[in-house]
Enzyme design. Structure first.
Site, PDB file in Angstrom:
ATOM      1  N   LYS A 149      -6.423-101.553  66.458  1.00 50.60           N
ATOM      2  CA  LYS A 149      -5.501-100.490  66.858  1.00 50.60           C
ATOM      3  C   LYS A 149      -6.245 -99.151  66.946  1.00 50.60           C
ATOM      4  O   LYS A 149      -6.126 -98.431  67.917  1.00 50.60           O
ATOM      5  CB  LYS A 149      -4.357-100.414  65.839  1.00 50.60           C
ATOM      6  CG  LYS A 149      -3.330 -99.372  66.163  1.00 50.60           C
ATOM      7  CD  LYS A 149      -2.151 -99.443  65.219  1.00 50.60           C
ATOM      8  CE  LYS A 149      -1.242 -98.251  65.426  1.00 50.60           C
ATOM      9  NZ  LYS A 149      -0.110 -98.248  64.522  1.00 50.60           N
TER      10      LYS A 149
ATOM     11  N   GLU B 254     -15.392-102.923  59.854  1.00 52.66           N
ATOM     12  CA  GLU B 254     -15.669-104.364  59.987  1.00 52.66           C
ATOM     13  C   GLU B 254     -15.668-104.765  61.461  1.00 52.66           C
ATOM     14  O   GLU B 254     -16.583-105.425  61.956  1.00 52.66           O
ATOM     15  CB  GLU B 254     -14.605-105.200  59.258  1.00 52.66           C
ATOM     16  CG  GLU B 254     -14.633-105.112  57.745  1.00 52.66           C
ATOM     17  CD  GLU B 254     -13.754-103.993  57.205  1.00 52.66           C
ATOM     18  OE1 GLU B 254     -13.439-103.032  57.954  1.00 52.66           O
ATOM     19  OE2 GLU B 254     -13.397-104.076  56.010  1.00 52.66           O
TER      20      GLU B 254
ATOM     21  N   ARG C 164       0.268-104.707  61.080  1.00 53.70           N
ATOM     22  CA  ARG C 164       0.739-106.007  60.572  1.00 53.70           C
ATOM     23  C   ARG C 164       2.017-106.482  61.280  1.00 53.70           C
ATOM     24  O   ARG C 164       2.556-107.530  60.928  1.00 53.70           O
ATOM     25  CB  ARG C 164       0.938-105.941  59.057  1.00 53.70           C
ATOM     26  CG  ARG C 164       1.821-104.807  58.582  1.00 53.70           C
ATOM     27  CD  ARG C 164       1.701-104.612  57.075  1.00 53.70           C
ATOM     28  NE  ARG C 164       2.453-103.460  56.602  1.00 53.70           N
ATOM     29  CZ  ARG C 164       2.002-102.203  56.599  1.00 53.70           C
ATOM     30  NH1 ARG C 164       0.811-101.930  57.076  1.00 53.70           N
ATOM     31  NH2 ARG C 164       2.746-101.210  56.124  1.00 53.70           N
TER      32      ARG C 164
ATOM     33  N   GLU D 222       1.089-105.211  51.903  1.00 52.40           N
ATOM     34  CA  GLU D 222       0.689-103.924  52.472  1.00 52.40           C
ATOM     35  C   GLU D 222       1.932-103.073  52.758  1.00 52.40           C
ATOM     36  O   GLU D 222       1.889-101.855  52.729  1.00 52.40           O
ATOM     37  CB  GLU D 222      -0.136-104.135  53.753  1.00 52.40           C
ATOM     38  CG  GLU D 222      -0.953-102.919  54.149  1.00 52.40           C
ATOM     39  CD  GLU D 222      -2.035-103.210  55.176  1.00 52.40           C
ATOM     40  OE1 GLU D 222      -3.227-103.284  54.816  1.00 52.40           O
ATOM     41  OE2 GLU D 222      -1.693-103.370  56.353  1.00 52.40           O
TER      42      GLU D 222
ATOM     43  N   HIS E 196      -1.853-130.368  44.310  1.00 52.85           N
ATOM     44  CA  HIS E 196      -3.003-130.886  43.568  1.00 52.85           C
ATOM     45  C   HIS E 196      -3.892-129.759  43.070  1.00 52.85           C
ATOM     46  O   HIS E 196      -5.052-129.981  42.726  1.00 52.85           O
ATOM     47  CB  HIS E 196      -3.785-131.866  44.453  1.00 52.85           C
ATOM     48  CG  HIS E 196      -2.936-133.039  44.828  1.00 52.85           C
ATOM     49  ND1 HIS E 196      -2.829-134.164  44.043  1.00 52.85           N
ATOM     50  CD2 HIS E 196      -2.077-133.219  45.868  1.00 52.85           C
ATOM     51  CE1 HIS E 196      -1.968-135.005  44.607  1.00 52.85           C
ATOM     52  NE2 HIS E 196      -1.499-134.451  45.709  1.00 52.85           N
TER      53      HIS E 196
ATOM     54  N   LYS F  20     -11.974 -97.674  51.360  1.00 49.81           N
ATOM     55  CA  LYS F  20     -12.720 -97.548  52.623  1.00 49.81           C
ATOM     56  C   LYS F  20     -13.666 -96.350  52.551  1.00 49.81           C
ATOM     57  O   LYS F  20     -14.831 -96.431  52.916  1.00 49.81           O
ATOM     58  CB  LYS F  20     -11.751 -97.296  53.791  1.00 49.81           C
ATOM     59  CG  LYS F  20     -11.033 -98.503  54.321  1.00 49.81           C
ATOM     60  CD  LYS F  20     -10.292 -98.087  55.610  1.00 49.81           C
ATOM     61  CE  LYS F  20      -9.189 -99.051  55.960  1.00 49.81           C
ATOM     62  NZ  LYS F  20      -8.339 -98.615  57.048  1.00 49.81           N
TER      63      LYS F  20
HETATM   64  O1  F6P Z   1      -6.732-102.207  56.037  1.00 49.56           O
HETATM   65  C1  F6P Z   1      -5.772-101.416  56.599  1.00 49.56           C
HETATM   66  C2  F6P Z   1      -5.544-101.618  58.056  1.00 49.56           C
HETATM   67  O2  F6P Z   1      -5.297-100.348  58.592  1.00 49.56           O
HETATM   68  C3  F6P Z   1      -4.401-102.572  58.345  1.00 49.56           C
HETATM   69  O3  F6P Z   1      -3.159-101.995  58.171  1.00 49.56           O
HETATM   70  C4  F6P Z   1      -4.706-102.959  59.738  1.00 49.56           C
HETATM   71  O4  F6P Z   1      -3.963-104.080  60.138  1.00 49.56           O
HETATM   72  C5  F6P Z   1      -6.190-103.201  59.641  1.00 49.56           C
HETATM   73  O5  F6P Z   1      -6.648-102.187  58.759  1.00 49.56           O
HETATM   74  C6  F6P Z   1      -6.950-103.172  60.924  1.00 49.56           C
HETATM   75  O6  F6P Z   1      -6.845-101.940  61.574  1.00 49.56           O
HETATM   76  P1  F6P Z   1      -7.261-101.773  63.089  1.00 49.56           P
HETATM   77  O7  F6P Z   1      -6.376-102.629  63.917  1.00 49.56           O
HETATM   78  O8  F6P Z   1      -7.100-100.314  63.387  1.00 49.56           O
HETATM   79  O9  F6P Z   1      -8.693-102.201  63.204  1.00 49.56           O
END
Ligand code: F6P
Length: 511
Positions: A195, A201, A251, A336, A367, A479
């Site tokens: 987004k 990451e 989410r 969240e 199990h 973060k």
């Molecule tokens: O870890 C928090 C968060 O902002 C989530 O709410 C979101 O889904 C995720 O990181 C990924 O964010 P983005 O879509 O901006 O990479």
């Protein structure tokens, strides 16, 4: 609301010694404490909620303003106050003009572009780098930009007739390495879903994927984002970017462009059926009275267990292998959204909020951790899910065993087993609550119903607790500290850190 909370607690105190099983002395118990919506049945009869408790719980929802806030959400009011945003993920699956003007036109335009793209890719018109068809898709994203599509692709495995779709989320280089192993970059499409298009990451994995694709990488990439300036800066051509508005929370985003991997896997028609399932649940949520409203009743079982019975956790137990990623998906959706200790107005919460949500597909969990569910010292409300039919007609006997196991567990949890001469270690205390969601078959429509049901359940619980379920400030501190720690991991002076962090850095940085 204080009075109702008090009345609920006295109801519990007065009925605590009554067993759940004894509630079935009333032959109507199941009929009165279950409901069916568009073929999906929610059974909450195996809980300790009785008619009085339910009446009070419904009153609690009324007094908390669930109906008013629900309407505000659907009408596009800025109910995500800390981010000054509307919450309109429901518009992504809307089939009617019941959302604010202008919202649906943009959504439909983007969906049509997704459909054209998905169809062309699936029928081979969009070519891979080597001129052949695209056979592999690697989707990079994390959190809401990963869990929805990865859970959805698995859930709809019985309908999968498109390219193979793999997912990379973790910043650990092992994830990209393993996902791209044995994938020919000349035959692959890489989706970068974020987004914000800043998530460390995702952007790190996206850069690695760019190198892996090699020359002309950008033409083999697609971006899904709200930050069109950043997707352009990354080099992805505008016609390969699918945008969405900031009123779609991460989410809650699998219904729009973030769901593209699902559309590629199962095709636009099946994806539309998934949207229809969500929309059907929305209509029910908007129109049914609170006392006969599935998301509201599921939320009220949650409130009962968390706030009145003080249970700290709840388990999601799908007896449906294709829903094996659902517990992880619901973990983000729920924790969240509702893991908050201040109310929307900034004051401390008056009640305990979101429980720890976890789980695993049945029968595997049996199990592993069911020992604790049956005999542990914490009572864990269990939320079972099961389909009447599987997709493997020749393996009908598997499905019969699966259903029998699901029903056996909820019965055993409730009934327990204690007898006079039994060794204590063999006794089952019983009286442990569960709900069961039963559906005909895990179709795209059913999946849409399930996800929308849980979204609204989380929303209703959030309203009752007075919190903002649509922000996630709690992820920020870690973060920021990770960014600040990078130079220290690379050897910079760590003397202003605490002793533990210094010691760990020393151990991890030692050559
Ligand atoms: O870890 C928090 C968060 O902002 C989530 O709410 C979101 O889904 C995720 O990181 C990924 O964010 P983005 O879509 O901006 O990479």
């Amino acid at each position: 609301m204080d009075t109702i909370w008090r009345m609920l607690r006295s109801n519990r105190a007065a009925s605590e010694d009554r067993s759940i099983l004894s509630l079935f002395d009333d032959p109507q118990r199941f009929d009165d404490f279950s409901l069916t919506v568009d073929g999906m049945l929610l059974d909450y009869a195996k809980t300790s909620i009785d008619a009085d408790a339910r009446r009070l719980l419904v009153q609690l929802a009324e007094e908390a303003g669930v109906e008013r806030q629900r309407d505000e959400m659907f009408n596009g009011e800025k109910i995500n106050t800390s981010e000054d945003r509307a919450v309109l993920h429901t518009a992504l699956r809307s089939r009617a003009e019941s959302h604010p003007a202008g919202v649906l036109a943009g959504i439909r335009k983007t969906r049509t572009r997704m459909e054209v793209f998905a169809t062309a890719l699936r029928n081979g018109e969009i070519k891979a780098a080597d001129g052949g068809p695209i056979t592999e898709v690697i989707s990079i994203g994390i959190g809401g930009s990963d869990l929805g599509p990865s859970m959805g692709v698995k859930a709809l495995g019985a309908y999968h007739d498109g390219p193979k779709v793999r997912f990379v989320s973790n910043i650990d280089g092992a994830h990209f390495t393993e996902a791209s192993k044995r994938v020919d970059p000349a035959r692959a499409l890489v989706i970068v879903a974020s987004k914000t298009f800043t998530t460390i990451e995702t952007m790190t994995n996206a850069e690695t994927a760019k190198k892996w694709l090699g020359k002309g990488a950008e033409s083999q990439m697609v971006a899904i984002s709200s930050a069109l300036d950043k997707t352009a800066a990354f080099g992805i051509p505008a016609d390969r970017v699918f945008g969405f508005e900031n009123w779609v929370g991460g989410r809650y985003s699998m219904w729009g462009p973030i769901g593209l991997p699902i559309m590629l896997a199962v095709g636009p028609e099946r994806f539309a059926e998934f949207l229809d399932g969500g929309y059907a649940m929305d209509m029910h949520f908007r129109e049914a009275p609170l006392a006969a409203n599935m998301p509201v009743l599921l939320a009220l079982t949650g409130i009962w267990h968390r706030n009145i019975c003080d249970y700290p956790t709840r388990a999601t137990l799908p007896y449906d292998q294709r829903l094996s990623r659902l517990p992880a998906y619901l973990q983000q959706l729920d924790m969240e959204s509702n893991g908050k200790c201040v109310m929307a107005d900034g004051t401390p919460v008056a009640q305990l909020t979101g429980p720890v949500v976890w789980g695993q597909a049945g029968t595997n969990g049996q199990h592993a951790f069911y020992q604790l569910l049956h005999q542990g010292t914490n009572v864990v409300p269990c939320e079972f899910m099961v389909a009447a039919e599987g997709f493997e007609p020749s393996l009908q006997h598997h499905h019969e065993l699966l259903k029998a196991n699901c029903l056996a567990q909820s019965e055993a949890l409730m009934r327990g087993r204690v007898s006079k001469n039994m060794r204590p270690c063999r006794a089952f205390p019983g009286n442990r609550p569960s709900t069961t969601l039963a559906y005909r078959k895990l179709t795209p429509f059913t999946l849409g119903q399930i996800i929308a049901l849980y979204e609204h359940r989380v929303f209703v619980e959030g309203v009752i607790w007075g919190i903002n379920s649509f922000d996630q400030w709690g992820v920020e501190l870690g973060k920021e500290m990770a960014t600040a720690l990078v130079p220290l991991v690379q050897g910079a002076d760590a003397s202003d850190k605490d002793g533990s962090t210094q010691g760990l850095l020393k151990a991890l940085n030692a050559g």
